[in-house]
Design a protein around this motif. Structure first.
Motif, mmCIF file in Angstrom:
data_model
loop_
_atom_site.group_PDB
_atom_site.id
_atom_site.type_symbol
_atom_site.label_atom_id
_atom_site.label_comp_id
_atom_site.label_asym_id
_atom_site.label_seq_id
_atom_site.Cartn_x
_atom_site.Cartn_y
_atom_site.Cartn_z
ATOM 1 N N ILE A 59 -3.755 -4.101 22.371
ATOM 2 C CA ILE A 59 -3.717 -4.876 21.126
ATOM 3 C C ILE A 59 -2.497 -4.505 20.276
ATOM 4 O O ILE A 59 -2.486 -4.761 19.066
ATOM 5 N N GLY A 60 -1.495 -3.920 20.930
ATOM 6 C CA GLY A 60 -0.292 -3.521 20.197
ATOM 7 C C GLY A 60 0.335 -4.676 19.423
ATOM 8 O O GLY A 60 0.583 -4.567 18.214
ATOM 9 N N PRO A 61 0.601 -5.829 20.078
ATOM 10 C CA PRO A 61 1.250 -6.927 19.350
ATOM 11 C C PRO A 61 0.416 -7.429 18.162
ATOM 12 O O PRO A 61 0.950 -7.657 17.077
ATOM 13 N N ALA A 62 -0.898 -7.558 18.351
ATOM 14 C CA ALA A 62 -1.744 -8.052 17.253
ATOM 15 C C ALA A 62 -1.746 -7.062 16.096
ATOM 16 O O ALA A 62 -1.688 -7.451 14.918
ATOM 17 N N ALA A 63 -1.780 -5.771 16.394
ATOM 18 C CA ALA A 63 -1.777 -4.760 15.328
ATOM 19 C C ALA A 63 -0.425 -4.748 14.619
ATOM 20 O O ALA A 63 -0.366 -4.626 13.390
ATOM 21 N N ARG A 64 0.647 -4.898 15.392
ATOM 22 C CA ARG A 64 1.980 -4.888 14.758
ATOM 23 C C ARG A 64 2.162 -6.094 13.831
ATOM 24 O O ARG A 64 2.840 -6.004 12.816
ATOM 25 N N ASP A 65 1.539 -7.208 14.181
ATOM 26 C CA ASP A 65 1.641 -8.418 13.356
ATOM 27 C C ASP A 65 1.061 -8.220 11.957
ATOM 28 O O ASP A 65 1.440 -8.910 11.015
ATOM 29 N N LEU A 66 0.084 -7.334 11.834
ATOM 30 C CA LEU A 66 -0.613 -7.139 10.549
ATOM 31 C C LEU A 66 0.126 -6.207 9.618
ATOM 32 O O LEU A 66 -0.184 -6.114 8.442
ATOM 33 N N ALA A 67 1.063 -5.444 10.194
ATOM 34 C CA ALA A 67 1.555 -4.263 9.496
ATOM 35 C C ALA A 67 2.634 -4.593 8.474
ATOM 36 O O ALA A 67 3.383 -5.547 8.618
ATOM 37 N N VAL A 68 2.678 -3.780 7.415
ATOM 38 C CA VAL A 68 3.850 -3.728 6.546
ATOM 39 C C VAL A 68 4.626 -2.496 6.986
ATOM 40 O O VAL A 68 4.069 -1.386 7.030
ATOM 41 N N TYR A 69 5.897 -2.702 7.347
ATOM 42 C CA TYR A 69 6.712 -1.581 7.835
ATOM 43 C C TYR A 69 7.431 -0.949 6.653
ATOM 44 O O TYR A 69 8.411 -1.494 6.156
ATOM 45 N N ILE A 70 6.883 0.157 6.204
ATOM 46 C CA ILE A 70 7.481 0.832 5.053
ATOM 47 C C ILE A 70 8.720 1.613 5.490
ATOM 48 O O ILE A 70 8.851 1.982 6.653
ATOM 49 N N ASP A 71 9.627 1.824 4.522
ATOM 50 C CA ASP A 71 10.905 2.487 4.840
ATOM 51 C C ASP A 71 10.814 4.004 4.779
ATOM 52 O O ASP A 71 11.586 4.691 5.438
ATOM 53 N N ASN A 72 9.926 4.503 3.913
ATOM 54 C CA ASN A 72 9.896 5.946 3.664
ATOM 55 C C ASN A 72 8.486 6.424 3.346
ATOM 56 O O ASN A 72 7.663 5.654 2.844
ATOM 57 N N LEU A 73 8.263 7.708 3.574
ATOM 58 C CA LEU A 73 7.164 8.426 2.935
ATOM 59 C C LEU A 73 7.814 9.191 1.794
ATOM 60 O O LEU A 73 8.751 9.968 2.023
ATOM 61 N N ARG A 74 7.372 8.941 0.559
ATOM 62 C CA ARG A 74 8.006 9.575 -0.605
ATOM 63 C C ARG A 74 7.043 10.511 -1.292
ATOM 64 O O ARG A 74 5.892 10.136 -1.555
ATOM 65 N N LEU A 75 7.522 11.690 -1.612
ATOM 66 C CA LEU A 75 6.719 12.643 -2.371
ATOM 67 C C LEU A 75 7.337 12.785 -3.752
ATOM 68 O O LEU A 75 8.507 13.156 -3.881
ATOM 69 N N MET A 76 6.554 12.469 -4.787
ATOM 70 C CA MET A 76 7.014 12.526 -6.175
ATOM 71 C C MET A 76 6.262 13.642 -6.909
ATOM 72 O O MET A 76 5.074 13.875 -6.647
ATOM 73 N N ASP A 77 6.940 14.266 -7.858
ATOM 74 C CA ASP A 77 6.269 15.227 -8.728
ATOM 75 C C ASP A 77 5.602 14.435 -9.853
ATOM 76 O O ASP A 77 6.288 13.764 -10.643
ATOM 77 N N ALA A 78 4.297 14.488 -9.936
ATOM 78 C CA ALA A 78 3.574 13.652 -10.909
ATOM 79 C C ALA A 78 3.799 14.117 -12.347
ATOM 80 O O ALA A 78 3.530 13.362 -13.282
ATOM 81 N N LEU A 79 4.278 15.342 -12.557
ATOM 82 C CA LEU A 79 4.517 15.808 -13.927
ATOM 83 C C LEU A 79 5.900 15.403 -14.435
ATOM 84 O O LEU A 79 6.066 15.049 -15.597
ATOM 85 N N THR A 80 6.907 15.430 -13.543
ATOM 86 C CA THR A 80 8.287 15.144 -13.977
ATOM 87 C C THR A 80 8.747 13.749 -13.583
ATOM 88 O O THR A 80 9.797 13.296 -14.025
ATOM 89 N N ALA A 81 8.002 13.091 -12.734
ATOM 90 C CA ALA A 81 8.375 11.778 -12.166
ATOM 91 C C ALA A 81 9.677 11.856 -11.356
ATOM 92 O O ALA A 81 10.363 10.858 -11.182
ATOM 93 N N GLU A 82 9.992 13.051 -10.863
ATOM 94 C CA GLU A 82 11.177 13.194 -9.999
ATOM 95 C C GLU A 82 10.766 13.220 -8.538
ATOM 96 O O GLU A 82 9.702 13.738 -8.203
ATOM 97 N N GLU A 83 11.655 12.665 -7.701
ATOM 98 C CA GLU A 83 11.360 12.701 -6.270
ATOM 99 C C GLU A 83 11.556 14.117 -5.740
ATOM 100 O O GLU A 83 12.549 14.771 -6.037
ATOM 101 N N ILE A 84 10.588 14.559 -4.932
ATOM 102 C CA ILE A 84 10.697 15.886 -4.311
ATOM 103 C C ILE A 84 11.284 15.743 -2.905
ATOM 104 O O ILE A 84 12.168 16.490 -2.502
#
Ligand SMILES: Cc1cc2nc3c(=O)[nH]c(=O)nc-3n(C[C@H](O)[C@H](O)[C@H](O)COP(=O)(O)OP(=O)(O)OC[C@H]3O[C@@H](n4cnc5c(N)ncnc54)[C@H](O)[C@@H]3O)c2cc1C
Length: 402
Positions: A59-84
């Motif tokens: 079911i690879g093709p059907a699953a790939r059809d549903l997906a949003v392909y994100i560019d990054n995994l981002r980790l942010m500091d919730a206190l400073t709003a700066e990217e870690i």
């Protein structure tokens, strides 16, 4: 006539198992407690290992059809709003792991599995069929339903989730462990997401005793919000509606931009998260566990469903070669799966402690360590997880420092 393999539970794990077994020529009967098969309307992140499993299940093709392909995994500091830190999910990532990292709508993903099961002549699906226990002899296993009906099969797979009735009998290890972390979920239309945060990323804002996750879903029509507050909640809860005020209470201390996300949430539902310690015994003769029933984990590595999918592929591989001895096939399946899933269970807890919720010096140390890593180093860290299709049981390579 050959008896079917009984599968308690028609979630992502149970349906994937039914499909995998059917493709190996094995008839399956899914026994689902609910009156309808389905999933909640939230999102789910899927690592490349989930896509390896979809490919193995056809079911690879059907699953790939549903997906949003994100560019990054981002980790942010919730206190400073700066990217870690930022892990790119670009061509280099895909080339390294042979598949993408993506986010999908749970209901849509479950729908792909369900459609494939419904289309397969060897899968039978029954709803309003709660399994309460089982008995076995040397040739078959009989599941008892809440109605009192007895259903006989050649094996029984307990894919009945966190509160598994099959596990209660098989392992007898009591209730799951309550983490004290409360997760609140909401899905909002993209036009309501703060414009400054409409990132094509799975974003994690990590703060003292709390965190916020958001990512786009459903072809960018909506954003999935999953926010967690470590409030020492004492009792398990699953999917109960909760007021906006209660959600906001855990996030007073985070930066205004992060708090803005909370303000956009609506129709919140909450879960008090549970997991378990890993166990070695997943089988009892012709009965075995799969997915959350076998290895319930906190969601902090976004791997619970991915592991259930890998389990299904491995189970089908073993049962497809089992001949007349399903008990032995189930034992081989468990032996190939238990340490890999144990590592994800234990590491998910550690990630919660050291990445998601620390404060003060602990948080500063997190920021320094995580900011120093290059993409290549990140890829090395997750290679044991994303590089495997679940068949090899990989658990011993790669860094554990996440
Ligand atoms: C907030 C949150 C976020 C998450 N995010 C991610 C993520 O990003 N990526 C990821 O991979 N995982 C994620 N997970 C984990 C993932 O949702 C689960 O690991 C996965 O859904 C488990 O699937 P399952 O089929 O094993 O169990 P379940 O989905 O729990 O399905 C069990 C099924 O069995 C049925 N059932 C229960 N009892 C019985 C019975 N006695 N008889 C018959 N049927 C029964 C239930 O009705 C249900 O249909 C997340 C979890 C949470 C809580």
């Amino acid at each position: 006539m050959t008896l079917p393999v009984l599968i308690a539970g028609g979630g992502i794990g149970g349906l994937a198992a039914a499909l995998g077994l059917a493709q190996k020529g094995i008839a399956t009967l899914v026994l689902e407690k609910a009156s309808q098969l389905g999933e909640i309307g939230a999102g789910i992140q899927l690592g490349p290992n989930a896509f390896h499993a979809f490919d193995a299940l056809g079911i690879g093709p059907a699953a790939r059809d549903l997906a949003v392909y994100i560019d990054n995994l981002r980790l942010m500091d919730a206190l400073t709003a700066e990217e870690i830190a930022r892990i790119p999910l670009d061509e280099a990532f895909r080339a390294r792991f042979g598949n993408p990292y993506a986010v999908v709508h749970r209901g849509a993903l479950h729908g792909v599995l369900l459609a494939a099961c419904e289309a397969h002549e060897r899968v039978t699906l029954r709803t309003s069929a709660a399994v309460t226990g089982y008995a076995q002899d040397g040739t078959s296993v009989t599941a008892t339903l809440a109605s009192g009906e007895a259903v006989t099969g050649r094996a029984l797979i307990g894919a009945d989730g966190l509160w598994s009735a099959v596990r209660a009998q098989l392992a007898g290890d009591g209730a799951p462990r309550v983490s004290g972390h409360t997760t609140y979920r909401s899905v909002i239309p993209t036009e309501e997401m703060p414009e400054a945060l409409r990132w094509n990323a799975a974003t994690l804002w990590a703060g003292p005793r709390c965190h916020i996750v958001h990512y786009p879903l459903s072809n960018w029509k909506e954003f999935n919000l999953v926010v967690t507050y470590h409030n020492d909640a004492p009792e398990p809860v699953a999917g109960k509606p909760v007021s906006h005020e209660e959600v906001a209470r855990g996030f007073d201390h985070v930066a205004p931009l992060a708090r803005e996300v909370i303000e956009k949430g609506r129709d919140w539902k909450h879960w008090v998260l549970c997991d378990r310690d890993p166990i070695l015994d997943w089988t009892d003769g012709r009965a075995a566990l799969l997915g959350d029933a076998a290895h319930p984990m906190l969601q902090y590595m976004a791997q619970g469903a991915c592991m259930a999918l890998e389990d299904a592929v491995c189970l089908a591989d073993e049962m497809g070669r089992a001949g007349e001895d399903p008990a032995r096939a189930l034992e081989s399946y468990a032996a190939r799966r238990r340490l890999r899933t144990a590592r994800v269970q234990l590491q998910s807890r550690e990630v919660g402690t050291h990445v998601y919720h620390p404060e003060g010096a602990h948080a500063a140390l997190r920021n320094t360590i995580m900011a120093a890593k290059t993409p290549a180093e990140w890829y090395d860290t997750v290679a044991w997880l994303y590089g495997s299709n679940g068949l090899d049981g990989t658990c011993a390579t790669g860094g554990a420092d996440t």
